[in-house]
Structures are given as structure tokens and as C-alpha cells.
Scaffold this motif. Structure first.
Motif, mmCIF file in Angstrom:
data_model
loop_
_atom_site.group_PDB
_atom_site.id
_atom_site.type_symbol
_atom_site.label_atom_id
_atom_site.label_comp_id
_atom_site.label_asym_id
_atom_site.label_seq_id
_atom_site.Cartn_x
_atom_site.Cartn_y
_atom_site.Cartn_z
ATOM 1 N N ASP A 14 -69.394 48.188 76.942
ATOM 2 C CA ASP A 14 -69.745 48.848 79.248
ATOM 3 C C ASP A 14 -69.645 50.562 79.524
ATOM 4 O O ASP A 14 -70.583 50.632 80.769
ATOM 5 C CB ASP A 14 -69.616 47.864 79.805
ATOM 6 C CG ASP A 14 -69.847 46.315 79.536
ATOM 7 O OD1 ASP A 14 -70.910 46.068 78.356
ATOM 8 O OD2 ASP A 14 -69.416 45.335 80.010
ATOM 9 N N ALA A 15 -68.852 50.721 78.796
ATOM 10 C CA ALA A 15 -69.100 52.075 79.300
ATOM 11 C C ALA A 15 -68.682 52.867 77.980
ATOM 12 O O ALA A 15 -67.342 53.868 77.497
ATOM 13 C CB ALA A 15 -67.477 52.118 80.295
ATOM 14 N N PRO A 16 -70.075 53.995 77.147
ATOM 15 C CA PRO A 16 -69.906 53.851 75.650
ATOM 16 C C PRO A 16 -69.896 55.453 76.344
ATOM 17 O O PRO A 16 -69.217 56.241 74.672
ATOM 18 C CB PRO A 16 -71.386 53.776 75.309
ATOM 19 C CG PRO A 16 -72.314 54.119 76.882
ATOM 20 C CD PRO A 16 -71.740 52.570 77.422
ATOM 21 N N ASP A 17 -69.739 56.305 76.792
ATOM 22 C CA ASP A 17 -69.445 57.245 77.752
ATOM 23 C C ASP A 17 -67.572 57.479 77.882
ATOM 24 O O ASP A 17 -66.632 58.485 76.989
ATOM 25 C CB ASP A 17 -69.177 58.304 78.595
ATOM 26 C CG ASP A 17 -71.227 58.809 78.278
ATOM 27 O OD1 ASP A 17 -71.417 59.086 76.699
ATOM 28 O OD2 ASP A 17 -71.830 58.717 79.683
ATOM 29 N N ARG A 18 -66.427 56.493 77.439
ATOM 30 C CA ARG A 18 -65.487 56.660 77.252
ATOM 31 C C ARG A 18 -64.832 55.915 75.782
ATOM 32 O O ARG A 18 -64.969 54.885 75.833
ATOM 33 C CB ARG A 18 -64.678 55.967 78.245
ATOM 34 C CG ARG A 18 -65.314 55.967 79.698
ATOM 35 C CD ARG A 18 -64.272 54.949 80.953
ATOM 36 N NE ARG A 18 -64.642 55.604 82.880
ATOM 37 C CZ ARG A 18 -63.562 55.185 83.372
ATOM 38 N NH1 ARG A 18 -62.958 54.792 83.280
ATOM 39 N NH2 ARG A 18 -63.796 56.063 84.248
ATOM 40 N N ALA A 19 -64.192 56.449 75.346
ATOM 41 C CA ALA A 19 -63.145 56.678 73.699
ATOM 42 C C ALA A 19 -62.062 56.756 74.257
ATOM 43 O O ALA A 19 -61.437 57.412 74.158
ATOM 44 C CB ALA A 19 -64.553 57.544 73.391
ATOM 45 N N LEU A 20 -61.531 56.248 72.473
ATOM 46 C CA LEU A 20 -60.201 56.331 72.806
ATOM 47 C C LEU A 20 -60.141 56.574 71.085
ATOM 48 O O LEU A 20 -60.761 56.523 70.311
ATOM 49 C CB LEU A 20 -59.604 54.986 72.578
ATOM 50 C CG LEU A 20 -58.030 55.049 72.318
ATOM 51 C CD1 LEU A 20 -57.013 55.358 73.624
ATOM 52 C CD2 LEU A 20 -57.735 53.267 72.948
ATOM 53 N N PHE A 21 -59.653 57.400 70.507
ATOM 54 C CA PHE A 21 -59.198 58.149 69.336
ATOM 55 C C PHE A 21 -57.495 58.819 69.169
ATOM 56 O O PHE A 21 -56.746 58.488 70.200
ATOM 57 C CB PHE A 21 -59.528 58.977 69.017
ATOM 58 C CG PHE A 21 -59.499 60.204 69.678
ATOM 59 C CD1 PHE A 21 -58.586 61.537 68.994
ATOM 60 C CD2 PHE A 21 -60.108 60.797 70.897
ATOM 61 C CE1 PHE A 21 -58.566 62.628 69.466
ATOM 62 C CE2 PHE A 21 -59.684 62.406 71.652
ATOM 63 C CZ PHE A 21 -59.037 63.309 71.177
#
Length: 632
Positions: free
Chosen positions: A55-62
Motif C-alpha cells: 500500500d506504499a509502493p514508493d517504500r522499498a527494501l533491498f
């Protein structure tokens, strides 16, 4: 063994440290330009495919090795800010974002032993805290996070077997599933009302069945392809439809002899086959609007992407370069992002827009040489091998036979620093996708039962004969090596084929199978019972025939073994048993023990280990040309 991890150059994201420099590291007194290419490939910054919040596609994890250790990083795509989330001596790769993007869950074990608890940290930074305070440490067995804050946590322990707990916001963990056989959390429905569990209660740990339950554990539906007179047919959860109230579950099945997806309506029981006429294994995930599926097709060590439109039942190609896609995700705007590489070209996170999505800082890894495909007739059918040789070199060459882990895995046309290093040092490298490998159909993967290890080595022998007869390999300078299951096959091969190998190099291997069975993490024992047809007490002759320690007195080649002292998959005691037998007869061997688990996430440690392996091989099987392991 199921779940044995194959060491890779970019660990996948399965998903308060301060930011540190992201420049690649170099040993004291040396700058980047003076390093040999093989070291640069390990040290060059890498990134995994970013996972984004539902629900927050601009927040990412890598995951990245930018600091010299593989750790989790948060990325705010709107502002461009990146932040290191975890900072632990032995690294961290298991993490996931909550659907609202507010929290990062990450798994905290002890020095790579894989036994621990889930922690969480605010996306913007802050102190870590236990994510589920009421649950004791365990081995992880799946995790699903709901949009309302509910968590479904899978656990595995020796005392309890597999358990699944539901944890509602502010509430205590409630157990909804328990069984001695292996199982795991598959997914949580979009509206948070249904849980899909993969289980092997029928006793076949190679082929899971599915059960869908409500959050109180009440049964909704079951799907088991091992019933009704069938066998050896597994199922896998690929994800619920991303729509509230939609009971459709994307399921992987093997009914036509290979992995492919179907849609299962768990409410009505209706199963919808997709009629995908693709020759290899197929996996899939939903497009965010639920209108289509992103199809990943793996065939003969390469992979490609397709879009499947559910309404029209049509496939359309998603353009990717030749090589392999190691992960892909469809974004809300319909674009696709994917991690791509080939044996010759280092990995990059690309988009179907043509842009590079996430470009790690610092210099890139040097390229390597492409692979050649070889098909060899073996006792169980055609065996596929991938061959790399030094540019311009003619045989016969000293040749490294590199056996993959798993065993349910396969080598593909992807970039990997270790085989590239051997090529740099003048060796040809042959990587064999023996029986037991994925990617060549269900029968090929399932073929190694009961004669475990021995079947795989028959395929290796067939490829070895081709390599010698074709003029590629010098029969007096053959190196057998591998990690995890590949390390197991290396030790087994040195004992059962003692006259053909000049050197053996085994990383995190099974060396004494009975002791390994006794000491390993609980979730792996059911797979061993499936492979052998029982436990060591029930089928002792099979375990004896397939255990490297049975043949240790026949080993003639010098042996190098690297082992993690905290390894829960190939525990250290059984390695020590094998080493003691080598030492007792004065066999040439070296053992390197390091403070980690099933492989290391520390770049400097990986370089150290490979340098030692290169030096060991050079002393016993010198290459005709190529740089020394120290780069000079």
C-alpha cells in the motif's frame, strides 16, 4: 537437503543502524585499481531486486553488500533516500516490509545459525524491537503480514515440529497449526481473512499439499495432489489475488511433469488451468490490480518473462535480454522491474521502461566469459552442463567440476564471482545440472531417491568423460568442488571415484550423513527421510551407501574443507568426524573453520575462503597460465 542455501553473489530479499560509506572496500595498502579482477567481482557493490510495500509502493527494501557485509537497506523512492537498516557482524538478508510500509521486519539469528526471532524497525529509522514478543526463538517457517497489522508466523523447533501462530495488533500469539512434519506459511489473503499453509503431513517432504484456514484455524479448503492414487506431485503457494474478498489463490502444480501455475478458488473449489504451452518450469505472481499474471519461465538454464492476461487468456512477451532473470515484480503502473545477469555480464536491476532501477554506487564488477551449453548422454537421460573456459585457451585444460547445492536447484546463465575467478586463474569450469536439479522437469528432479548422491555422481561421471574425450579437460588435473549439497557430492565423489579426481574442495558439506541427520535443524529431517525412504535407524544400509565417511579410507586426492561452526544445515560435528578419519590415515587435507553458519555474508570472508581454495588447487593442480591467487 531441502533449504540448503546455495552461496550466491546477491542474496535474495525474502523478506537503528547509521548509514556508512557505500564505497567498495580494498585491503589496507591497496587501492581498487590494483586489485585483481576476481576480487573486484566480490567487492563491487551489488543490490538485490527491491521489494516494495503493497500500500506504499514508493517504500522499498533491498539487500546490498555496499559496506562489505550483506545487509538490509530501506529506500524511499519518492525522495531517493537510502538507509542501512541492519548492521550485524555476520550480515542480514531476511526481511520484509509491512503492507503500509511503516515497518521493516527482519530475522535476527546468532552468527548465522538461523535460529532466532523476528525484530522490527520503523521504515524511517529508529530502535529495533521484538516484532512478536510472545514467541520464543525458532527456525523460521514462513511469514505473512496483513494490512491491518495482523501477522502469521511460521516456526520450526525440535520440540514442537512446525507451528503457525496468528498475532493480532496488541494481542498475544495464538497457535492455529502444529505438526511434526515440515510445513510453512504460504500467504495471507488481501483482506486478511484466509491463511494458506504448505504442509507435508502425508510424509513426502519433496511434495507439499495445501491447506487454507481462517485466522482461528478453521478449515476452508484443502488441495493435495498426492491423494487418489497419484504420487510425486507437489503444490506450492504463489499468492492470493490482490483484491479484497477475492478467494482466488495462485498455485504452482506439477501435474504435467513440470512446475506451472493455476488459479484455485478456495471458496468454490474451482481450479482454472492457464494452458501455458511453455516448455520449461513456470512460476507466476499477480499484477497489482489482479488483471494479469507476471510469468517467469525457466528453460535450459535461461529465463524469460511474460504477461498473462486473465480475461483474454493470452500471453505477451516482456522483453528482457538473453540470460537469466533472478527475480521480477510488477509495479502498480504496469511496468516490470527485474534483476538480470548472464555469466559474462554482472547483475543489474532493470525496468521495462529501459531504465536502470537501482544502481549501486562505486565501480562495477569486471565482466567474465560467456558459458557454452553442453548436452551429454547419461545413464538417466541427457545431462546439461554449462562450460566456461579462459578466453582463447585451447585444451586440454585443468578443469574444475563445480557441483551446485540444493539439491533442488540448478546452475543457470547468471553472473557468479567464484567460477569467474577459476577462469581468471587458467582453469576451465564445468557446472553440471545432474539428476535432482530443478528446471528439467519433475522426473529429473525426483530421480535421486534411495541412491542419494550416487545417482548425481553418475551424471557427473558422464560429463567428465565428455570433457576429457572432447579435449577440453586434462584427465590428470581435474578438480571436484561444490558447496552445501555440492560439497556433499564432492566428498562422496572423492571416495567413490578415487582414481579420477586430483583435488577435492568442499564447502559446508555433509561428510557423515548419520551424524548430520542427528544434529541438523528439525525441518530438514523429513526431507532426508523422503530421500532415503526412512530414517538412519529404518534404512541404515542406504545411509551408509550414500555417506562420504563410508568411503573416506579410499580417498586419494588432497582435500580442502571449509565449514561454518554455527551451521544448522551441515553441522560441524559431522565434518569433524570425517576430518578425524582423514587425519588418522595421514591423508593430505586442510580444514578451514569460520565463525558463521551455512556460508558467509561477509565479502572479506568470501574472498579469504576462495583465495585459500585457489592456492590449495594451485599447489596440487597448477594451471598452465593465469595470475596467482594474490593477484600478482
Amino acid at each position: 537437503m531441502d533449504g540448503m542455501t546455495e552461496p550466491t553473489d546477491v542474496p535474495p530479499t525474502v523478506p537503528a543502524a547509521s548509514p556508512r560509506s557505500a564505497e567498495p572496500s580494498a585491503p589496507a595498502g591497496r587501492d581498487w585499481s590494483s586489485l585483481p579482477d576476481w576480487e573486484k567481482r566480490f567487492r563491487a557493490p551489488r543490490v538485490s531486486l527491491p521489494e516494495w510495500a503493497l500500500d506504499a509502493p514508493d517504500r522499498a527494501l533491498f539487500v546490498s553488500n555496499a559496506t562489505g557485509t550483506y545487509e538490509l537497506y530501506a529506500w524511499d523512492r519518492e525522495t531517493g533516500r537510502q538507509r542501512q537498516v541492519t548492521d550485524r557482524p555476520n550480515g542480514t538478508t531476511d526481511g520484509v516490509l509491512t503492507p503500509d510500509g511503516e515497518w521493516i521486519w527482519w530475522f535476527a539469528d546468532t552468527d548465522g545459525d538461523e535460529f532466532g526471532v523476528w525484530m522490527r524497525q520503523p521504515f524511517g529509522g529508529g530502535a529495533d524491537e521484538p516484532a512478536v514478543p510472545g514467541l520464543a526463538p525458532s527456525y523460521p517457517a514462513g511469514l505473512a503480514l496483513g494490512r491491518d497489522g495482523t501477522a502469521v508466523v511460521g516456526r520450526s523447533t525440535e520440540e514442537e515440529g512446525t507451528t503457525v501462530h496468528v498475532v493480532r495488533p496488541g494481542g498475544e500469539p495464538v497457535e492455529i497449526y502444529r505438526h511434526r512434519e515440515s510445513a510453512g506459511v504460504g500467504d495471507l489473503s488481501h483482506d486478511g481473512t484466509l491463511v494458506a499453509v504448505e504442509h507435508t503431513e502425508h510424509g513426502d517432504a519433496m511434495h507439499a499439499a495445501l491447506r487454507v484456514v481462517r485466522l482461528d484455524g478453521a478449515l476452508v479448503a484443502e488441495l493435495d495432489d498426492t491423494k487418489g492414487g497419484t504420487k510425486d506431485l507437489g503444490l506450492a503457494v504463489m499468492g492470493f489475488a490482490p483484491v479484497d474478498g477475492d478467494p482466488r489463490l495462485l498455485v504452482g502444480h506439477q501435474r504435467r511433469g513440470r512446475w506451472e501455475p493455476m488459479i484455485w478458488d478456495v471458496g468454490s473449489g474451482r481450479e482454472t488451468d492457464l494452458d501455458l504451452e511453455l516448455p520449461g518450469d513456470v512460476s507466476a505472481e499477480w499484477y497489482p490490480d489482479g488483471s494479469g499474471l507476471l510469468i517467469a519461465h525457466s528453460f535450459e538454464a535461461r529465463s524469460e518473462l511474460w504477461r498473462y492476461d486473465i480475461a483474454s487468456r493470452r500471453l505477451s512477451r516482456v522483453d528482457t535480454p538473453p540470460g537469466s532473470v533472478s527475480g521480477a515484480t510488477a509495479r502498480p503502473d504496469g511496468t516490470v522491474e527485474y534483476l538480470w545477469s548472464s555469466a559474462a555480464v554482472p547483475p543489474v536491476v532493470r525496468s521495462t521502461t529501459g531504465a536502470v532501477v537501482l544502481d549501486p554506487p562505486g565501480p562495477q564488477a569486471p565482466p567474465s566469459v560467456p558459458v557454452e551449453d553442453v548436452w551429454v548422454e547419461g545413464p538417466g537421460g541427457r545431462v546439461h552442463a554449462l562450460v566456461q573456459r579462459p578466453a582463447g585457451a585451447t585444451g586440454p585444460l585443468p578443469t574444475v567440476f563445480d557441483l551446485h547445492g540444493g539439491p533442488a536447484w540448478h546452475y543457470s546463465d547468471t553472473f557468479s564471482a567464484a567460477p569467474a575467478a577459476w577462469v581468471d586463474h587458467g582453469y576451465a569450469v564445468v557446472r553440471v545440472n545432474y539428476r535432482g536439479s530443478t528446471g528439467y522437469g519433475r522426473e529429473w528432479t525426483d530421480a535421486l531417491r534411495h541412491r542419494v548422491g550416487l545417482i548425481e555422481l553418475e551424471d557427473v561421471a558422464a560429463v567428465r568423460e565428455w570433457a576429457v574425450s572432447s579435449g577440453l579437460a586434462d584427465p590428470e588435473r581435474l578438480v571436484l568442488t561444490g558447496g552445501s549439497w555440492g560439497g556433499y557430492l564432492t566428498l562422496l565423489g572423492l571416495g567413490t571415484q578415487p582414481d579420477v579426481w586430483a583435488v577435492g574442495i568442499a564447502d559446508v558439506p555433509v561428510a557423515d550423513y548419520v551424524a548430520a541427520y542427528q544434529d541438523q535443524m528439525e525441518a530438514l529431517r523429513p526431507l532426508d527421510r523422503t530421500l532415503f525412504g526412512g530414517s538412519p535407524e529404518e534404512v541404515p544400509d542406504r545411509f551408509r551407501a550414500s555417506s562420504p565417511i563410508t568411503y573416506v579410507d579410499r580417498v586419494r586426492a588432497p582435500v580442502y574443507i571449509a565449514a561454518g561452526v554455527n551451521d544448522p544445515r551441515c553441522p560441524i560435528r559431522q565434518v569433524e568426524n570425517y576430518v578425524e578419519r582423514l587425519a588418522a590415515r595421514g591423508a593430505v587435507h586442510e580444514v578451514y573453520r569460520y565463525d558463521a553458519g551455512h556460508g558467509s555474508l561477509v565479502v572479506e570472508e568470501r574472498i579469504k575462503q576462495l583465495r585459500q581454495e585457489l592456492e590449495f588447487a594451485a599447489r596440487h593442480v597448477p594451471a598452465a597460465a593465469g595470475p596467482r591467487p594474490d593477484g600478482r
